[in-house]
Structure formats: structure tokens, C-alpha cells
Design a protein around this motif. Structure first.
Motif, short mmCIF file in Angstrom:
data_model
loop_
_atom_site.label_atom_id
_atom_site.label_comp_id
_atom_site.label_asym_id
_atom_site.label_seq_id
_atom_site.Cartn_x
_atom_site.Cartn_y
_atom_site.Cartn_z
N TYR A 68 -36.53 -45.03 49.78
CA TYR A 68 -35.75 -44.52 48.66
C TYR A 68 -36.23 -45.17 47.36
CZ TYR A 68 -32.49 -42.46 52.00
OH TYR A 68 -31.94 -41.71 53.00
N PRO A 69 -36.15 -44.45 46.22
CA PRO A 69 -36.50 -45.06 44.94
C PRO A 69 -35.73 -46.36 44.69
CG PRO A 69 -36.28 -42.70 44.68
CD PRO A 69 -35.81 -43.02 46.08
N ALA A 70 -34.47 -46.38 45.08
CA ALA A 70 -33.70 -47.64 45.08
C ALA A 70 -34.10 -48.38 46.35
CB ALA A 70 -32.21 -47.37 45.03
N HIS A 93 -28.44 -41.22 45.87
CA HIS A 93 -29.60 -41.52 46.71
C HIS A 93 -29.94 -40.39 47.68
CE1 HIS A 93 -29.34 -45.58 45.17
NE2 HIS A 93 -28.13 -45.73 45.68
N LEU A 94 -28.98 -39.51 47.95
CA LEU A 94 -29.22 -38.45 48.93
C LEU A 94 -30.38 -37.56 48.51
CD1 LEU A 94 -25.59 -37.31 49.87
CD2 LEU A 94 -27.24 -38.44 51.38
N ALA A 146 -27.11 -62.25 59.30
CA ALA A 146 -27.36 -60.82 59.47
C ALA A 146 -26.44 -60.00 58.58
CB ALA A 146 -27.16 -60.42 60.93
N GLU A 147 -27.00 -58.94 57.99
CA GLU A 147 -26.13 -57.99 57.31
C GLU A 147 -25.42 -57.16 58.37
OE1 GLU A 147 -26.45 -55.28 53.47
OE2 GLU A 147 -27.50 -54.35 55.15
N MET A 148 -24.11 -57.08 58.26
CA MET A 148 -23.31 -56.33 59.21
C MET A 148 -22.70 -55.13 58.50
SD MET A 148 -21.59 -59.24 61.62
CE MET A 148 -21.93 -58.26 63.08
N ARG A 149 -22.86 -53.96 59.08
CA ARG A 149 -22.32 -52.74 58.50
C ARG A 149 -20.91 -52.50 59.04
NH1 ARG A 149 -25.19 -51.55 55.22
NH2 ARG A 149 -26.94 -50.54 56.25
N PHE A 150 -19.95 -52.50 58.16
CA PHE A 150 -18.57 -52.24 58.56
C PHE A 150 -18.29 -50.73 58.61
CE2 PHE A 150 -18.23 -56.34 56.12
CZ PHE A 150 -18.22 -57.14 57.24
N TYR A 151 -18.99 -49.98 57.74
CA TYR A 151 -18.87 -48.52 57.77
C TYR A 151 -20.28 -47.94 57.79
CZ TYR A 151 -16.87 -43.93 57.18
OH TYR A 151 -16.48 -42.63 57.40
N ARG A 152 -20.59 -47.13 58.78
CA ARG A 152 -21.93 -46.61 58.94
C ARG A 152 -22.35 -45.77 57.72
NH1 ARG A 152 -22.26 -44.40 65.18
NH2 ARG A 152 -23.08 -46.28 66.13
N LEU A 153 -23.50 -46.12 57.15
CA LEU A 153 -24.05 -45.36 56.02
C LEU A 153 -25.20 -44.46 56.45
CD1 LEU A 153 -24.25 -47.99 53.11
CD2 LEU A 153 -22.54 -46.20 53.47
#
Length: 278
Positions: A68-70, A93-94, A146-153
Motif C-alpha cells: 500500500y502507498p501507506a 487505503h482500499l 507482537a502486534e495483536m489484532r483485536f479486530y480483523r482488518l
């Protein structure tokens, strides 16, 4: 005692690394990995204690890389339009990514990488694959951030419980969170309210896992010393530092008084509490 060995998977230079003070003090050496070309180009390359490599770390299989550009959004997984639609964030970003085939590499397959003391991993959904491909390199490690994802992106990224299980299977337990990120859900009144004040939906955060210490004999003296350094210089866990110093003192070797000396630099207990525990 040798320097700490740290691997940083997803070493995107968005801010100062949490281990930066240890590197500056000459106490650590780092292997950084960042597959996004734009982010990799911004990584510092003038410190002999920090080696940076453009590898995509994972399970050793071929994959598709969504750049992604970001650059901080880049992932082996595409952003989920359904998740973004619910959250009302990350819409810009989409559809902006460039998708390209990539060969991931396991940490265990990197001959020049020694066994680690600390793994820091922020791989936008690929954390479980990184851990599964690093069983040998983590066999003597004392901690993982570790980065933990609480809500799936991202579409197809492992769930929070899968990352927790992968860490626990290798002998690590949750110690603390360094930070948690929450966002305000979009609603009809968003122009009237303070988004930072009422944002409640957890998105992600950095979690510290440490080697389970219930059987304190599992760690050697150097591992205890390394864990104490990380607790002081990365985690901000002074009680864990004191626990490690107590154990080192109990093992002898002329190390009496380590905990008492460290405690002198910490906030002191009120007189009545000190008397109660003295």
C-alpha cells in the motif's frame, strides 16, 4: 555477558524503535526485516549494530504481497472491505495497493541469524507464520513483542486467539500491553463529539510475552540478565526487573544487593507501607 540479540520483523521506521536505547548504549544488536521497498529505503543503514534486510519473513512459502502507498498498511493479506465498512476507518487505503508475488523466508532458515533473545514482530497479520517459522531461533528467547489484532482488518489474517496460542505453544505467556489503539465508530453525530474521547472499538496493540517463569530453573543466568535488561529498557516493567535480580542474587556469584540497588531509582513506598513489609 554478550549483547542482546533482537530481530525486528516489520521494521517500518514510523517512530523510534522500542529497543533504541539499548542499541545506543551498546547493549544490543538488531536484525531488521522490511519487505516494503519505500519503508526499507528509509531505514537507517549507518549503525554497525543494526542490520536491515528487505526480506518478507513468514513460513517460507510463496505469497502475494499487498504493498500500500501507506507502507504501514502493507501485508501478505488484502484489506477487508467489510471490516473497513463497519469501522468507518482506513477507507482511503482500499484499492490503492500494488499486488506482487513474493517469496517469504523463515527465520530458522537464515544461516547468519543467531538464536534470539527478543523478537519484535509487526507483520500486519503474518505474525503467526513468523512465529511458526522461528521455533529454533526462539528456543532460547526470553521475550516476544507482537502486534495483536483485536479486530480483523485483513481478509484471511489469523485471529487473536491463534496468535496467543502460537506464542503459548513456544513457552511464552502474556506479560503486559505496551499500548492499545482504539477508534471511534462512524455514526450520525461524529461531527459533534470528540472522537478521541469516546472512541471505543479496539483495533490493535503491542503485547509483551515473556518466557513462563513458574519454573525459574528454565532460564540460565544470562537469560535472566537479558530479561532484566529488556524489562528495564523496553517493557518498562520494573517489578519484572526486580524479580530477575532477586533470582540472580539467590543463585549467588557475588550478586547480592542487585535488587536493592535498582530499587533506589524507583518511586519509594510511603513510610507506613515500608514498615508493614519490612
Amino acid at each position: 555477558m554478550r549483547r542482546l540479540r533482537i530481530a525486528d520483523v516489520g521494521a517500518n521506521p514510523l517512530g523510534k524503535p522500542v529497543y533504541g536505547a539499548l542499541v545506543q548504549a551498546g547493549l544490543a544488536e538488531v536484525w531488521g526485516f522490511e519487505p516494503n521497498a519505500a519503508a526499507f529505503a528509509r531505514l537507517p543503514g549507518d549503525d554497525p549494530a543494526v542490520r536491515v534486510l528487505p526480506h518478507a519473513v513468514g513460513d517460507g512459502r510463496a505469497a502475494m504481497f499487498h504493498a500500500y502507498p501507506a507502507s504501514e498498511m502493507s501485508s501478505l493479506f488484502p484489506l477487508s472491505a467489510r471490516a473497513v465498512g463497519y469501522l468507518g476507518h482506513f477507507r482511503r487505503h482500499l484499492g490503492t495497493e500494488t499486488v506482487q508475488p513474493i517469496q517469504t523466508r523463515r527465520l530458522d532458515d537464515m544461516a547468519d541469524l543467531p538464536r534470539l533473545d527478543l523478537l519484535k514482530v509487526d507483520a500486519q497479520g503474518a505474525e503467526v507464520a513468523v512465529l511458526e517459522g522461528a521455533r529454533d531461533r526462539l528456543s532460547e528467547a526470553v521475550a516476544v513483542v507482537a502486534e495483536m489484532r483485536f479486530y480483523r482488518l485483513y481478509e484471511g489474517e489469523p485471529a487473536l486467539w491463534e496468535l496467543d496460542r502460537a506464542l503459548r505453544e513456544q513457552g511464552f505467556v502474556l506479560h503486559r500491553f505496551l499500548h492499545q489503539k482504539a477508534r471511534m465508530l462512524h455514526h450520525s453525530q461524529r461531527g459533534k463529539v470528540d472522537a478521541r474521547a469516546i472512541g471505543s472499538q479496539l483495533i490493535d496493540g503491542d503485547a509483551v510475552y515473556i518466557r513462563c517463569l513458574e519454573d525459574r530453573a528454565v532460564l540460565g543466568d544470562d537469560q535472566l540478565a537479558h530479561l532484566a535488561l529488556l524489562a528495564a529498557g523496553v517493557f518498562g516493567s520494573d517489578d519484572l526487573v526486580l524479580w530477575c535480580l532477586d533470582e540472580l542474587s539467590a543463585r549467588g556469584g557475588g550478586r547480592k544487593g542487585l535488587a536493592a540497588g535498582y530499587a533506589e531509582f524507583l518511586p519509594q513506598a510511603p513510610a507506613e507501607e515500608e514498615a508493614r513489609h519490612g
